[in-house]
Design a protein around this motif. Structure first.
Motif, PDB file in Angstrom:
ATOM      1  N   ASN A  50       6.526  14.654  11.485  1.00  0.00           N
ATOM      2  CA  ASN A  50       6.509  13.451  12.169  1.00  0.00           C
ATOM      3  C   ASN A  50       7.802  12.826  12.441  1.00  0.00           C
ATOM      4  N   PRO A  51       8.468  13.472  13.269  1.00  0.00           N
ATOM      5  CA  PRO A  51       9.933  12.922  13.723  1.00  0.00           C
ATOM      6  C   PRO A  51       9.869  11.469  14.623  1.00  0.00           C
ATOM      7  N   ILE A  52       8.738  11.319  15.217  1.00  0.00           N
ATOM      8  CA  ILE A  52       8.506  10.028  15.850  1.00  0.00           C
ATOM      9  C   ILE A  52       8.440   8.568  14.967  1.00  0.00           C
ATOM     10  N   TYR A  53       7.438   8.877  14.212  1.00  0.00           N
ATOM     11  CA  TYR A  53       7.307   7.746  13.481  1.00  0.00           C
ATOM     12  C   TYR A  53       7.844   7.759  11.601  1.00  0.00           C
ATOM     13  N   LYS A  54       7.907   9.123  11.346  1.00  0.00           N
ATOM     14  CA  LYS A  54       8.522   9.531  10.112  1.00  0.00           C
ATOM     15  C   LYS A  54       7.389   8.868   8.775  1.00  0.00           C
ATOM     16  N   LYS A  55       6.182   8.692   9.140  1.00  0.00           N
ATOM     17  CA  LYS A  55       5.243   8.164   8.376  1.00  0.00           C
ATOM     18  C   LYS A  55       4.183   9.131   7.798  1.00  0.00           C
ATOM     19  N   SER A 110       1.137  20.160  14.030  1.00  0.00           N
ATOM     20  CA  SER A 110       1.120  18.993  13.142  1.00  0.00           C
ATOM     21  C   SER A 110       0.267  17.812  13.992  1.00  0.00           C
ATOM     22  N   ILE A 111      -0.468  16.894  13.013  1.00  0.00           N
ATOM     23  CA  ILE A 111      -1.148  16.048  13.815  1.00  0.00           C
ATOM     24  C   ILE A 111      -0.941  14.764  13.101  1.00  0.00           C
ATOM     25  N   CYS A 112      -0.567  13.635  13.699  1.00  0.00           N
ATOM     26  CA  CYS A 112      -0.153  12.373  13.018  1.00  0.00           C
ATOM     27  C   CYS A 112      -0.978  11.392  13.598  1.00  0.00           C
ATOM     28  N   GLU A 113      -1.047  10.220  12.708  1.00  0.00           N
ATOM     29  CA  GLU A 113      -1.760   9.099  13.175  1.00  0.00           C
ATOM     30  C   GLU A 113      -3.203   9.365  12.496  1.00  0.00           C
TER      31      GLU A 113
END
Lengths: 253, 257
Positions: A68-73, A83-86
Motif C-alpha cells: 500500500n505505497p499510496i496510503y501506507k495504511k 494487493s487490495i486496499c481500502e
C-alpha cells in the motif's frame, strides 16, 4: 443466489470450500481497527482461511509499504500477487471473487446495492468524524457538538434499519444474513462502547435506538463476530493512549 | 425523437464535474433521462428531499428512488443498463478501478480544490500535493497496473477514466486562471497528459463537458470571490482559506456540490 445461513454453515462444507479457495490470503492489520475487523468477519463468513499479520503502525514494515505505497495504511488484503486496499474495496473484492461460496455480502438488486454502498460510506465518514471526534475534542463545547452529531448518526441508522427490515422482519441490514452495512457498522461496536466509557455518554441507548439495539444483540450472537471484536476494556485503554499521545487531549473528568 | 422518460431524472449542475461523470456514462450507454439543472446557491425542495444527507448534486432519481454520490450512481447505472459496461468484469480489475476512484475523490480532488481556494504559501503546499498525487497516477501508467493501456478501462473508457477525466479538465482551466501555477506539466507527466488528450478527444466527452471559455469564465469568477473573501485575513493563513471555501455561496467546483 442461494443463501445459506451463516450460523448453520455445515462444517464439512466449509472444509472442502476452504481447500478450493486457498490462494495464499494474507491480511495486514491492527487489532483495534474496525476497518480490519470487518475484513476478518467477512473472510470467516465465507469460510476462507487466511494468515493474519499484525502491523506496527509506528514502525511500518516492508510488506505494508510495498502493498500500500499510496496510503501506507491497513487493512491490506494480499491474495497471491494481488494487493487490495481500502476496506470497502476489499469487502467487494472478497464478495465478487468468491461469489459462489457463502452468503453474498451485497444484495442482488442494484438499488439495494447502491443503498448499501451509500450507507457504508456514510457510517465510515461519520465514525471518524463524529464518534472519534468525541475523543479528540479539546473543549467541552466541541465534545458536546460531536456527541450531538453521534446521536444524530445513530438516529439516522435506526431509520435505515427500519426501512431495510420493514415488512420483512429480517434480522440484519443484509436480510437473513449479515451484509455490507452490518459489517461496516458492526465492526465499530467495540469503539462505540469504548467512546461511551471514556466520555461518560450513553450512546447505545435502547430508549432512543430500539431497533438498532435489537440488531446489536443479534449481531453479537454470531460466532465469528464474537471471536473478532476486541475486548472493550482493551479498546478503552488504547483510546486513552491515543488521547494522551497522538491527539494530545486532556480528557475532562 | 423520443421524449425523455420522466422515470429517470438527473439533478445536476452544469459546472459540476461530478454531474458530468453521470452524464457521460448515460451518453456512452445511450440512456435517455430528464436533466434538471440546480442552482446550488438556491437548492430546490426536490433536491433537498432526494439527498437530505448531503444536499448535493448529482442525484439520480429512478422510478422515484434517489441515488446519491457519483461513483455509487455510476455503478448503479452500470448494473441496471448492462450495455456498454463501464466496470470491468474481473473482480481484481474492479477493485483496482474502485481504489483509484477513491484516490481521485479522497486525495486528488481535495488537493486541486485547495490549490484553487488559496494563494501564497498555502497554495504552494497544495500544488506540491497535486503534483505528488498526479505522479502516483503517472507511475501506475508507466510501470503499474495500467501500463501500456490506452485508457484506464483498456481500449475504451471505463469507470476510472470517467471519474478522473471528468475533473481533470479543470487542471488546464486552473492553470489558465492562476498564471503562476502549473498543475500539469506534460514533460513531468507525459503519460497522464497523453491519456487526458485522448479522453478529451472522444466525441461523447466533447458533448458532455462544457466549452472551455465557459469554464474559464466561471473559474475566474469563483477564484475572485474566494480570494476576495479571504481579504479580511492574510491570504496565506489556512483558516482564511478554509473559511473562504466554507462560506462561499458559489459552490466549490471540485467537490460534489
Amino acid at each position: 443466489m442461494q443463501h445459506r445461513s451463516h450460523i448453520n454453515f455445515p462444517q464439512t462444507l466449509i472444509h472442502s470450500q476452504v481447500k478450493m479457495a486457498e490462494g495464499d490470503l494474507k491480511l495486514l492489520g491492527t487489532w483495534p481497527s474496525p476497518f480490519v475487523l470487518r475484513i476478518k468477519m467477512v473472510l470467516q463468513q465465507k469460510g476462507l482461511s487466511y494468515e493474519y499479520l499484525e502491523q506496527d503502525l509506528k514502525n511500518k514494515g516492508e510488506l505494508l509499504l510495498k502493498h500500500n505505497p499510496i496510503y501506507k495504511k491497513i487493512p491490506i488484503l494480499i491474495h497471491g500477487d494481488r494487493s487490495i486496499c481500502e476496506s470497502l474495496v476489499i469487502l467487494q473484492y472478497i464478495d465478487e471473487n468468491w461469489s459462489d461460496i457463502g452468503p453474498p455480502l451485497l444484495p442482488a438488486d442494484p438499488y439495494e446495492r447502491a443503498m448499501a454502498r451509500f450507507w457504508a460510506a456514510y457510517i465510515d465518514e461519520k465514525f471518524v468524524g463524529s464518534f472519534w471526534g468525541i475523543l479528540k475534542a479539546a473543549t467541552e463545547e466541541a465534545k458536546a457538538e460531536k456527541i450531538a452529531d453521534s446521536f444524530g448518526v445513530l438516529q439516522q441508522l435506526e431509520g435505515v434499519f427500519k426501512k431495510c427490515s420493514a415488512g420483512t422482519g429480517k434480522g440484519f441490514f443484509g436480510g437473513d444474513t449479515i451484509g455490507f452495512i452490518d459489517v461496516t457498522l458492526g465492526s465499530q461496536l467495540s469503539w462505540i462502547k469504548a467512546v461511551e466509557k471514556i466520555s461518560g455518554v450513553k450512546l447505545l441507548d435502547k430508549t432512543k435506538i430500539p431497533l438498532l439495539m435489537e440488531w446489536e444483540k443479534r449481531f453479537l450472537a454470531i460466532d465469528f463476530v464474537k471471536n473478532t471484536l476486541p475486548n472493550v476494556e482493551k479498546v478503552v485503554e488504547y483510546g486513552r493512549l491515543l488521547q494522551a499521545t497522538t491527539w494530545k487531549v486532556t480528557p475532562a473528568k | 425523437m423520443e421524449r425523455s422518460p420522466s422515470s429517470l431524472k438527473l439533478f445536476g449542475s452544469w459546472a459540476s464535474s461530478y454531474t458530468h461523470r453521470v452524464q457521460l456514462a448515460m451518453k456512452l450507454k445511450n440512456i435517455q433521462f430528464e436533466y434538471i439543472e440546480e442552482d446550488l446557491a438556491n437548492k430546490s425542495e426536490a433536491l433537498l428531499q432526494f439527498n437530505p444527507i448531503y444536499k448535493k448534486v448529482p442525484v439520480l432519481v429512478h422510478n422515484d428512488r434517489p441515488i446519491a454520490e457519483s461513483v455509487i450512481i455510476l455503478q448503479y447505472v452500470d448494473e441496471v443498463w448492462s450495455d456498454r459496461p463501464v466496470l470491468p468484469t474481473d473482480p481484481y480489475e474492479r477493485s483496482v478501478a474502485r481504489f483509484w476512484c477513491h484516490f481521485a475523490d479522497d486525495k486528488l480532488g481535495p488537493a486541486v480544490g485547495a490549490v484553487f481556494a488559496s494563494s501564497g504559501e498555502v497554495q504552494k503546499a497544495a500544488v506540491d500535493q497535486v503534483h505528488e498525487n498526479l505522479a502516483l497516477i503517472e507511475r501506475e501508467l508507466r510501470e503499474g497496473f495500467f501500463k501500456g493501456k490506452k485508457f484506464f478501462g483498456g481500449e475504451s473508457i471505463g469507470l476510472l477514466d470517467i471519474v478522473l477525466g471528468c475533473g481533470s479538465y479543470w487542471l488546464a482551466v486552473f492553470d489558465e486562471v492562476m498564471t503562476d501555477v502549473k498543475l500539469v506539466d506534460p514533460e513531468a507527466l507525459p503519460l497522464f497528459h497523453a491519456w487526458l488528450r485522448e479522453f478529451e478527444a472522444l466525441d461523447e466527452v466533447k458533448e458532455t463537458i462544457p466549452a472551455v471559455d465557459k469554464l474559464l469564465e466561471y473559474a475566474k469568477a469563483v477564484r475572485q470571490m474566494l480570494l476576495g473573501m479571504s481579504n479580511n485575513a492574510t491570504a496565506d493563513s489556512p483558516t482564511a482559506t478554509a473559511s473562504a471555501s466554507a462560506t462561499a455561496p458559489v459552490p466549490d467546483i471540485t467537490v460534489d456540490s
